[in-house]
Design a protein around this motif. Structure first.
Motif, PDB file in Angstrom:
ATOM      1  N   GLN A   1       1.063  -1.413  -0.325  1.00 32.37           N
ATOM      2  CA  GLN A   1       0.148  -0.012  -0.052  1.00 32.37           C
ATOM      3  C   GLN A   1       0.924   1.653  -0.165  1.00 32.37           C
ATOM      4  O   GLN A   1       1.580   1.552   0.711  1.00 32.37           O
ATOM      5  CB  GLN A   1      -1.142  -0.310   1.003  1.00 32.37           C
ATOM      6  CG  GLN A   1      -1.688  -0.987   1.499  1.00 32.37           C
ATOM      7  CD  GLN A   1      -3.154  -0.615   1.752  1.00 32.37           C
ATOM      8  OE1 GLN A   1      -3.212   1.016   2.300  1.00 32.37           O
ATOM      9  NE2 GLN A   1      -4.052  -1.671   2.039  1.00 32.37           N
ATOM     10  N   LYS A   2       0.983   2.319  -1.113  1.00 35.10           N
ATOM     11  CA  LYS A   2       1.132   3.840  -0.749  1.00 35.10           C
ATOM     12  C   LYS A   2       0.051   4.434  -0.944  1.00 35.10           C
ATOM     13  O   LYS A   2       0.580   4.842  -2.432  1.00 35.10           O
ATOM     14  CB  LYS A   2       2.500   3.185  -2.219  1.00 35.10           C
ATOM     15  CG  LYS A   2       3.780   2.109  -2.165  1.00 35.10           C
ATOM     16  CD  LYS A   2       4.930   2.945  -1.781  1.00 35.10           C
ATOM     17  CE  LYS A   2       5.816   1.865  -1.072  1.00 35.10           C
ATOM     18  NZ  LYS A   2       5.726   1.036   0.175  1.00 35.10           N
ATOM     19  N   PRO A   3       0.243   4.737  -0.120  1.00 37.98           N
ATOM     20  CA  PRO A   3      -0.910   6.380  -0.456  1.00 37.98           C
ATOM     21  C   PRO A   3      -0.219   7.078  -1.482  1.00 37.98           C
ATOM     22  O   PRO A   3       1.159   7.657  -0.844  1.00 37.98           O
ATOM     23  CB  PRO A   3      -1.630   6.614   0.994  1.00 37.98           C
ATOM     24  CG  PRO A   3      -0.734   5.258   1.400  1.00 37.98           C
ATOM     25  CD  PRO A   3       0.044   4.724   1.499  1.00 37.98           C
ATOM     26  N   GLY A   4      -0.947   7.517  -2.203  1.00 36.16           N
ATOM     27  CA  GLY A   4      -0.191   9.014  -2.888  1.00 36.16           C
ATOM     28  C   GLY A   4       0.502   8.191  -4.356  1.00 36.16           C
ATOM     29  O   GLY A   4       0.616   9.303  -4.880  1.00 36.16           O
ATOM     30  N   TYR A   5       1.060   7.447  -4.065  1.00 39.12           N
ATOM     31  CA  TYR A   5       2.389   7.073  -5.469  1.00 39.12           C
ATOM     32  C   TYR A   5       0.483   5.975  -6.632  1.00 39.12           C
ATOM     33  O   TYR A   5       0.132   5.225  -5.861  1.00 39.12           O
ATOM     34  CB  TYR A   5       2.795   5.652  -5.377  1.00 39.12           C
ATOM     35  CG  TYR A   5       3.880   5.434  -5.894  1.00 39.12           C
ATOM     36  CD1 TYR A   5       4.520   6.005  -6.053  1.00 39.12           C
ATOM     37  CD2 TYR A   5       3.323   4.041  -6.537  1.00 39.12           C
ATOM     38  CE1 TYR A   5       4.944   5.524  -7.884  1.00 39.12           C
ATOM     39  CE2 TYR A   5       3.716   3.636  -8.047  1.00 39.12           C
ATOM     40  CZ  TYR A   5       4.506   4.348  -8.282  1.00 39.12           C
ATOM     41  OH  TYR A   5       5.093   3.757  -9.760  1.00 39.12           O
ATOM     42  N   ASP A   6       0.539   6.864  -7.030  1.00 41.00           N
ATOM     43  CA  ASP A   6      -0.280   6.079  -8.540  1.00 41.00           C
ATOM     44  C   ASP A   6      -1.677   5.787  -8.175  1.00 41.00           C
ATOM     45  O   ASP A   6      -2.466   6.879  -7.516  1.00 41.00           O
ATOM     46  CB  ASP A   6       0.243   4.582  -8.911  1.00 41.00           C
ATOM     47  CG  ASP A   6       1.666   4.949 -10.554  1.00 41.00           C
ATOM     48  OD1 ASP A   6       1.341   6.461 -10.725  1.00 41.00           O
ATOM     49  OD2 ASP A   6       1.869   4.040 -10.952  1.00 41.00           O
ATOM     50  N   ASP A   7      -1.789   4.301  -8.280  1.00 44.29           N
ATOM     51  CA  ASP A   7      -3.146   4.095  -8.051  1.00 44.29           C
ATOM     52  C   ASP A   7      -3.811   3.464  -6.395  1.00 44.29           C
ATOM     53  O   ASP A   7      -4.456   2.601  -5.847  1.00 44.29           O
ATOM     54  CB  ASP A   7      -3.671   2.180  -8.606  1.00 44.29           C
ATOM     55  CG  ASP A   7      -4.370   3.500 -10.189  1.00 44.29           C
ATOM     56  OD1 ASP A   7      -4.992   4.547  -9.959  1.00 44.29           O
ATOM     57  OD2 ASP A   7      -3.122   3.006 -11.179  1.00 44.29           O
ATOM     58  N   GLY A   8      -2.250   3.676  -5.052  1.00 43.95           N
ATOM     59  CA  GLY A   8      -2.148   3.244  -3.926  1.00 43.95           C
ATOM     60  C   GLY A   8      -1.433   2.312  -3.819  1.00 43.95           C
ATOM     61  O   GLY A   8      -1.709   1.726  -2.666  1.00 43.95           O
ATOM     62  N   SER A   9      -0.722   2.351  -5.051  1.00 43.74           N
ATOM     63  CA  SER A   9      -0.105   0.580  -5.197  1.00 43.74           C
ATOM     64  C   SER A   9       0.886   0.440  -5.692  1.00 43.74           C
ATOM     65  O   SER A   9       1.252   0.831  -6.916  1.00 43.74           O
ATOM     66  CB  SER A   9      -1.239  -0.725  -5.214  1.00 43.74           C
ATOM     67  OG  SER A   9      -0.608  -2.293  -4.447  1.00 43.74           O
ATOM     68  N   ALA A  10       1.983  -0.223  -5.036  1.00 45.67           N
ATOM     69  CA  ALA A  10       3.032  -0.601  -5.462  1.00 45.67           C
ATOM     70  C   ALA A  10       3.060  -1.821  -6.536  1.00 45.67           C
ATOM     71  O   ALA A  10       4.388  -1.908  -6.914  1.00 45.67           O
ATOM     72  CB  ALA A  10       4.450  -0.519  -4.497  1.00 45.67           C
ATOM     73  N   GLY A  11       2.119  -2.069  -6.134  1.00 44.13           N
ATOM     74  CA  GLY A  11       2.108  -3.347  -6.561  1.00 44.13           C
ATOM     75  C   GLY A  11       1.935  -4.013  -8.267  1.00 44.13           C
ATOM     76  O   GLY A  11       3.028  -4.601  -8.465  1.00 44.13           O
TER      77      GLY A  11
END
Ligand code: HEM
Length: 304
Positions: A18-28
């Motif tokens: 989970q990466k809030p603020g990055y793309d759609d919220g995910s590093a997946g």
């Protein structure tokens, strides 16, 4: 603690997705692309490239325009490498793709460790081995046959575009393929078949295909397809697989799991116990990872 506790690494990868603020919220999605690009350089004829090596740590491979944006994925994984320094980058990057697919609702993908990292950039694969989204079916065959894949496997692999998005500043293409780009499914194939795709020239000069939803909110970005994605619809050997995967999610998941497992083993040789045998420069041209840090250019830093 075991020095090869891959389960602990899996858990730590899952915990940073989970990466809030990055793309759609995910590093997946960027992890999946990192795993694929670190493996998709394989050339069966010369037995070079593939998922041994982690050559993207070096400018020669990491700076390839085809790999633009993957520095974010590598940087996101750096704390995991620091916590588990025994794992090689080539194992970490492929495992991150596998964990991300599962965590985003995709299938289990068989994964084994033991890959080794290159030391020095003299043996990184040449640029130009990854596919170009502006092209068509002949190009896909040229690229993927070189790795040893067949037509069905090419279509299944392209189903990776159920995840993530294109970025104008990375590839010149823009937007997501599906409405929920952090959930693995067979939507890519359904939308490819069902929607009315129209070519559009982007600010970058690249032409992609977009679907203008008449009911869309004003600020909603249109879904997109690459020219290579569209070629799956029109090619007589590819299109039956698009239809089957659109109709049968289980079949797609099963085939995707098998073909992604094959992808991340490209260039890897194992003995009967599963130990990687081409680690010493005599087979694949790679050398074993050193005991301490093998960071070649220092930890990559994300530019968010
Ligand atoms: C068939 C040939 C392929 C072409 C031409 C292609 C091309 C591209 C392009 C142009 C992008 C956008 C990059 C950006 O602007 O950030 C992209 C993203 C992506 N591709 Fe592919 N790709 C192919 C195959 C695959 C395969 C085999 C997989 C995995 C199984 C895959 C997974 C992804 C993912 C997950 C993203 C999104 C990355 C993100 O959100 O940062 N692609 N691809």
């Amino acid at each position: 603690m075991s020095t090869h506790n891959y389960d602990a690494v899996r858990k730590d990868i899952a915990a940073i997705l989970q990466k809030p603020g990055y793309d759609d919220g995910s590093a997946g999605p960027v992890f999946v692309r990192l795993a694929w690009h670190s493996s998709g350089t394989y050339d069966a004829e010369t037995d070079t490239g593939g998922s041994n090596g982690a050559g993207m740590r070096y400018e020669a491979e990491g700076g390839d325009p085809a790999n633009a944006g993957l520095q974010h994925g590598r940087a996101f994984l750096e704390p995991i490498k620091e916590k588990h320094p025994w794992i090689t980058y080539s194992d970490l990057w492929t495992l991150a793709g596998v964990v991300a697919i599962k965590e985003m609702g995709g299938p289990d993908i068989p994964w084994q460790g033991g890959r080794t990292d290159l030391i020095g950039d003299t043996k990184v694969p040449p640029r130009g081995r990854l596919p170009d989204g502006a092209q068509g079916a002949d190009h896909l065959r040229f690229i993927f046959y070189r790795m040893g894949f067949n037509d069905q496997e090419i279509v299944a692999l392209t189903g990776g575009h159920n995840l993530g998005r294109c970025h104008g500043d990375r590839s010149g293409f823009e937007g997501p393929w599906v409405t929920n780009p952090t959930r693995f499914s067979n939507s890519f194939f359904k939308l490819l078949l069902q929607l009315d795709w129209k070519p559009r020239k982007m600010a970058s000069g690249m032409t992609q295909f977009v679907y203008e939803d008449p009911d869309a909110e004003e600020d909603e970005e249109p879904l997109m397809m690459l020219p290579t994605d569209m070629s799956l619809l029109t090619d007589p050997a590819f299109s039956p697989w698009v239809k089957r995967y659109a109709e049968d999610k289980e079949l797609f998941f099963d085939h995707f799991s098998k073909v992604f497992a094959k992808l991340i083993e490209l260039g890897i040789r194992r003995d009967a116990q599963g130990a990687v045998t081409n680690t010493d420069g005599t087979l694949g041209g790679y050398v074993s990872a050193p005991k301490k840090s093998n960071t070649a250019t220092g930890p990559p830093r994300a530019r968010l």
